[in-house]
Design a protein around this motif. Structure first.
Motif, PDB file in Angstrom:
ATOM      1  N   VAL A 161       0.834  -1.211   0.000  1.00 18.92           N
ATOM      2  CA  VAL A 161       0.000   0.000   0.000  1.00 18.92           C
ATOM      3  C   VAL A 161       0.864   1.254   0.000  1.00 18.92           C
ATOM      4  CG1 VAL A 161      -1.608   1.345   1.421  1.00 18.92           C
ATOM      5  CG2 VAL A 161      -2.008  -1.090   1.072  1.00 18.92           C
ATOM      6  N   LEU A 162       1.947   1.219   0.775  1.00 17.71           N
ATOM      7  CA  LEU A 162       2.804   2.405   0.897  1.00 17.71           C
ATOM      8  C   LEU A 162       3.770   2.532  -0.282  1.00 17.71           C
ATOM      9  CD1 LEU A 162       3.683   2.176   4.715  1.00 17.71           C
ATOM     10  CD2 LEU A 162       1.943   3.612   3.628  1.00 17.71           C
ATOM     11  N   LEU A 170      -1.347   7.293   8.296  1.00 18.20           N
ATOM     12  CA  LEU A 170      -1.829   6.763   7.013  1.00 18.20           C
ATOM     13  C   LEU A 170      -2.900   7.709   6.481  1.00 18.20           C
ATOM     14  CD1 LEU A 170      -2.440   2.946   7.625  1.00 18.20           C
ATOM     15  CD2 LEU A 170      -0.835   3.933   6.016  1.00 18.20           C
ATOM     16  N   ARG A 177      -7.021   7.206   2.073  1.00 24.15           N
ATOM     17  CA  ARG A 177      -6.956   6.298   0.913  1.00 24.15           C
ATOM     18  C   ARG A 177      -6.066   5.086   1.209  1.00 24.15           C
ATOM     19  NH1 ARG A 177      -4.521   8.384  -3.935  1.00 24.15           N
ATOM     20  NH2 ARG A 177      -4.640   6.432  -5.047  1.00 24.15           N
ATOM     21  N   GLU A 178      -4.940   5.345   1.812  1.00 19.88           N
ATOM     22  CA  GLU A 178      -4.023   4.242   2.164  1.00 19.88           C
ATOM     23  C   GLU A 178      -4.689   3.301   3.167  1.00 19.88           C
ATOM     24  OE1 GLU A 178       0.301   6.527   1.739  1.00 19.88           O
ATOM     25  OE2 GLU A 178      -0.828   6.636   3.624  1.00 19.88           O
ATOM     26  N   SER A 179      -5.378   3.908   4.113  1.00 16.22           N
ATOM     27  CA  SER A 179      -6.019   3.101   5.154  1.00 16.22           C
ATOM     28  C   SER A 179      -7.093   2.190   4.543  1.00 16.22           C
ATOM     29  CB  SER A 179      -6.630   4.041   6.194  1.00 16.22           C
ATOM     30  OG  SER A 179      -7.145   3.302   7.250  1.00 16.22           O
TER      31      SER A 179
END
Ligand SMILES: C[S@@+](CC[C@H](N)C(=O)[O-])C[C@H]1O[C@@H](n2cnc3c(N)ncnc32)[C@H](O)[C@@H]1O
Length: 298
Positions: A33-34, A49, A52-54
């Motif tokens: 994700v990152l 986070l 969106r990342e979460s």
């Protein structure tokens, strides 16, 4: 929430729900994700986070909680020193198959620069065919499978790894009555389905998401192995080598099948866990030195 807090929570949830290697899985999915390497996740543990990342991380964790294999979620699997696209179309390549590839390469190492003709029976992702084409620069590899979906994935992997021109994909059934040309191949390599049908329900949930065609070896687990040995015996030239993977407890019966089909110098090799999992055998006329494994754990 911070990277560290999300990681901790996700790993705990995976663990609580019985997902193997929960911490490692959570780290790898968060790294995806990152957009960083797994080691860097820890270095960023204090950063917040984005929403969106979460959300993206939650989606991946939910898939893993449904026991979707990591390779399917990530879409890739490493094999030896290269990467393969992976998905539900074909078996995810396993570490013991890397050892089969290494044993096959060692068996013909002295002929590395020759225009060898190799056959990978039941190619799946194409892992063995691609590995062999990369190792033997002048070889032509026939890679066959009954599954059109697997062949599509194998084609993609051969092209992505720069060996598309030398890996020839063809649909073929181990059990087909049709017989191809005889005595044309220098090496026949195969990791056929070898799990006895009765053991299938006891497999891990992740494995049950892989194609049954790739796993189920019939009542004794030896149906496909016997058919592959028969096909290899016809296809191999004198001095040609068969390299096969098989399941736990099948070594004696695989050796007997090979001897019955006219193979000589049957060698059973152990995998990294010390289990007998690989057979190497030569058609009559082979030089025994060519069957000497170098890198396989004994
Ligand atoms: C254990 S998987 C191995 C895949 C790949 N070679 C690997 O090592 O990861 C067995 C492969 O044999 C193929 N297969 C199963 N039955 C077959 C048959 N009767 N004829 C041809 N291919 C078959 C499956 O589709 C699958 O791709």
């Amino acid at each position: 929430m911070t990277v560290g807090e999300r990681l901790h929570g996700a790993a705990a949830e995976l663990k609580r729900r019985g997902v193997p290697e929960a911490q490692a899985n959570a780290e790898i999915l968060l790294a995806r994700v990152l957009g960083v390497g797994r080691n860097e996740v820890f270095l960023r543990r204090g950063r917040e986070l984005s929403p969106r990342e979460s959300a993206a991380f939650s989606r991946l964790i939910r898939r893993r909680l449904r026991r979707i294999p990591m390779a399917h979620i990530l879409g890739v699997q490493a094999f030896l020193d290269f990467e393969l696209a992976a998905g539900p179309q074909a078996l995810i390549p396993r570490p013991e198959t890397e050892e089969l590839a290494a044993a096959a390469m060692d068996a013909l190492r002295q002929r590395r620069e020759e225009p060898l003709r190799l056959w990978d029976l039941g190619t799946g992702t194409g892992c063995l065919a691609v590995a062999l084409a990369r190792f033997f620069p002048k070889a032509s590899v026939l890679a066959t499978d009954k599954s059109p979906a697997a062949l599509g994935l194998a084609r993609r992997n051969a092209r992505a790894n720069g060996v598309g021109a030398r890996v020839h994909l063809r649909r073929d059934d181990f059990f087909a009555p049709r017989r191809g040309p005889r005595a044309w191949a220098d090496l026949a390599v195969s990791n056929p389905p070898y799990i006895p049908s009765g053991s299938m329900p006891r497999l891990m949930p992740e494995v049950l998401r892989e194609p049954r065609l790739a796993l189920d070896g019939g009542k004794t687990g030896l149906d496909a192995l016997a058919a592959v040995i028969e096909r290899a015996a016809e296809a191999l030239r004198p001095a040609g080598v068969a390299a096969l993977e098989f399941g736990r407890g099948q070594a004696r019966r695989v050796s007997a099948l090979l001897l019955r089909r006219g193979f000589e110098r049957v060698r059973i090799l152990k995998d990294a866990q010390g289990l007998q999992r690989i057979a190497l055998a030569a058609k009559s006329g082979a030089n025994p030195a060519r069957c000497r494994p170098l890198r396989v754990a004994r």
